[in-house]
Design a protein around this motif. Structure first.
Motif, PDB file in Angstrom:
ATOM      1  N   PHE A  22       0.809  -1.219   0.000  1.00 31.41           N
ATOM      2  CA  PHE A  22       0.000   0.000   0.000  1.00 31.41           C
ATOM      3  C   PHE A  22       0.848   1.278   0.000  1.00 31.41           C
ATOM      4  N   ASP A  23       2.062   1.228   0.553  1.00 30.80           N
ATOM      5  CA  ASP A  23       2.868   2.444   0.676  1.00 30.80           C
ATOM      6  C   ASP A  23       3.745   2.705  -0.543  1.00 30.80           C
ATOM      7  N   GLY A  24       3.993   1.667  -1.323  1.00 32.75           N
ATOM      8  CA  GLY A  24       4.873   1.838  -2.490  1.00 32.75           C
ATOM      9  C   GLY A  24       4.194   2.584  -3.621  1.00 32.75           C
ATOM     10  N   LYS A  25       5.004   3.075  -4.555  1.00 29.33           N
ATOM     11  CA  LYS A  25       4.482   3.820  -5.706  1.00 29.33           C
ATOM     12  C   LYS A  25       4.261   2.913  -6.916  1.00 29.33           C
ATOM     13  N   LYS A  26       4.603   1.649  -6.796  1.00 33.43           N
ATOM     14  CA  LYS A  26       4.468   0.732  -7.923  1.00 33.43           C
ATOM     15  C   LYS A  26       3.000   0.469  -8.249  1.00 33.43           C
TER      16      LYS A  26
END
Length: 620
Positions: free
Chosen positions: A20-24
């Motif tokens: 949830f925190d990644g930009k992928k």
């Protein structure tokens, strides 16, 4: 302090943070699987609270009971826009997909009538920036297995958000309840990129449930007894945290501090723990489906009961657990019936009928516990007789003997224990006076003071252990005491029978004034008891002729239901002579000078029905 919600499931929390925190753009959803009541939903909600604190925008949707995708659309809209999505503003249609082409009707006041409309292919509703779907947006679908749509259809629907909108999505499910098929497997393979199985973190879940208790005093007490609570929860073996949570909340509703305070207003933790354990066991076993309609009422096997020796029935009745299933329950918890603190009827009121009767609860706790501490009777002082000096022992025995001779005992528990201890002492040659005459006096006193209960008609339903105050009967295995128990059971039944004439008069009155209640009494309340033997057959027929025809036929219908049901009691055989006399009286009345209408009723209505009942009665 650990930042993990659950140490046992920290790997799940780590992965969800990464997801949830990644930009992928992962282009897949995450599946969290776990059994019902395991605490997975609690874990998810705690995790989402953390994400909200970090600035994430959460859309949480329960799929439980949803049968149309349009309802999911509406649930999503309500979640991301709680004001317009509330009861005062119902919007229907596929809002997030942008596929709404019809008019969107808005009901602002909740009266199901449109108060205005927005026309156009896409609703012109500008959501505030903080609700826009972006990297900060998390979409969660819970209870997949409880959705009424085909599960592959739901996955296909969710796939739109993941693939087309790039929304990071968590699906929560109990896959053991989902019937797998090729289409479901194909959709799942396409949609789900990571699957986790939630590990039940029992201690954490129990603590979190206790933290939801509103009453500060009770919350503190329960947290101090968490070892007892956890141990009891595991002993019951019903690993359903939802049911446990409901039980804890039910206990909160039941709890009043005054129940557990002595006459000096001091809180008695011993009695609290006893009631708490009994409450947890009975509530959870009740939710588990252990009992038959009523708490501590076990299904019995008629063949099993008939095969038992009389002495075995007596021993079981003393214990209060009659039947194989009841005995299994007794062995599981190693508790006598009285150790459940309240009577069966009171537990049924509390757990099934949701009735909290302060006076009944306080009275039963006083009789079974506080009375013995505050005003200890003689038998209670003799309980630890091996610790007494000889002189003190002799004085207490003399006092116990006098309480029976003077017939001064006014409590059934005191009679049972006083006799039990004297019988035991005689058996062990600790006393030398005769006790036979004392037994007769005790039976007479018992009959005088025992309170009749209308639903307890004879020994088979009279649980003697309910009256033993939670203390075992010293002489319970001795033949002379077992005979004494049979004699007091007979005394109870004799006292019950003495009221039958009064009950019979009431039944005749009900035939005329409340035919429904008459029907209920002879088919339910007295279904297994030969109460009609208390009615004079001639009086019954006279009343049948006197009352209006509708009430008379209702009474006959009651007889038909009473005698044709396959009752264990074979009630017709017990009342056969009475019923045959009713038919004889009917024929005798027909031979007497009566009016044409009365003859018509007797000959063409009543007698054919009575004869049919006789021919079709269940005789076992």
């Amino acid at each position: 302090m650990s930042t993990y919600i659950s140490e046992a499931n920290k790997h799940i929390q780590d992965y969800l943070d990464y997801y949830f925190d990644g930009k992928k753009n992962f282009e897949y959803a995450v599946l969290l699987n776990g059994a019902w009541g395991s605490g997975k939903t609690w874990f998810v909600k705690k995790y989402l609270e953390k994400k909200e604190d970090q600035g994430k925008k959460i859309c949480y949707v329960s799929l439980n009971g949803i049968a149309k995708t349009s309802l999911i659309d509406e649930a999503i809209f309500k979640s991301i826009h709680p004001i317009l999505g509330s009861k005062g503003a119902k919007l229907a249609g596929q809002i997030l997909k942008g596929t709404l082409k019809a008019t969107v009707k808005i009901d602002l006041d909740g009266d199901s009538k449109s108060d205005g409309s927005i026309s156009g292919g896409i609703p012109k509703i500008e959501l505030p920036d903080y609700l826009k779907i972006n990297d900060n947006f998390i979409l969660v679908f819970d209870d997949l297995e409880r959705c009424e749509l085909k599960k592959e259809e739901v996955l296909g629907y969710i796939n739109y958000f993941v693939e087309q909108e790039g929304i990071k999505t968590l699906i929560v499910s109990n896959e053991e309840e989902i019937k797998d098929n090729d289409e479901y497997a194909r959709k799942k393979e396409k949609l789900i990129g990571a699957t986790f199985s939630y590990i039940e973190d029992q201690n954490l879940a129990i603590k979190s449930i206790l933290d939801e208790i509103s009453e500060v005093d009770l919350k503190s007490i329960l947290n101090s007894e968490i070892e007892l609570i956890t141990q009891t929860f595991n002993q019951v073996g019903y690993k359903n945290l939802r049911a446990f949570k409901q039980t804890i909340f039910d206990f909160e509703r039941f709890y009043k501090r005054k129940y557990f305070e002595d006459k000096d207003d001091s809180f008695d933790s011993e009695i609290f723990k006893k009631v708490l354990r009994a409450f947890l066991i009975l509530s959870l076993e009740n939710k588990k489906g252990r009992f038959d309609k009523e708490v501590l009422n076990f299904k019995s096997d008629l063949n099993e009961e008939n095969s038992k020796k009389p002495v075995d029935k007596i021993v079981e009745s003393i214990s209060g657990f009659v039947g194989e299933k009841a005995q299994e329950f007794k062995k599981k918890y190693q508790m006598n019936l009285a150790e459940y603190m309240f009577s069966k009827d009171l537990w049924d009121q509390i757990l099934n009928k949701n009735i909290i009767n302060d006076s009944l609860i306080s009275n039963e706790l006083y009789q079974i516990y506080f009375r013995l501490k505050e005003e200890p009777p003689t038998w209670f002082k003799l309980w630890h007789y091996l610790d007494l000096e000889q002189k003190e022992f002799e004085e207490l025995v003399k006092e116990a003997k006098l309480t029976i001779e003077n017939q001064s005992l006014t409590n059934v528990t005191d009679i049972l224990h006083t006799v039990s201890m004297l019988v035991y002492f005689k058996e062990k040659s600790l006393i030398f006076f005769s006790i036979e005459s004392l037994l007769v006096l005790a039976i007479n006193q018992y009959k005088k003071i025992v309170n009749l209960q209308e639903n307890i008609k004879k020994f088979g339903y009279f649980d003697i252990c309910d009256e033993s105050g939670g203390y075992g009967l010293y002489a319970r295995e001795l033949p002379i005491f077992q005979k004494f128990l049979k004699d007091i059971a007979q005394a109870y039944e004799d006292k019950y029978i003495e009221k039958n004439e009064e009950r019979g008069k009431l039944l005749l009155t009900l035939m005329e004034n409340d035919s429904y209640e008459f029907y209920q009494q002879i088919t339910n309340k007295f279904y297994d008891y030969p109460i009609l033997n208390a009615l004079e057959p001639k009086g019954f027929i006279n009343q049948l002729c006197k009352i209006n025809y509708r009430c008379a036929m209702s009474a006959i219908d009651g007889l038909k239901s009473r005698y044709t049901a396959h009752s264990q009691a074979k009630i017709y055989l017990q009342e056969e002579k009475w019923f045959e006399r009713v038919i004889e009286v009917t024929n005798e009345k027909l031979a007497q000078p009566i009016t044409i209408l009365e003859k018509h009723k007797l000959q063409d209505k009543f007698l054919p029905n009575l004869t049919e009942i006789k021919n079709t009665a269940y005789k076992g």
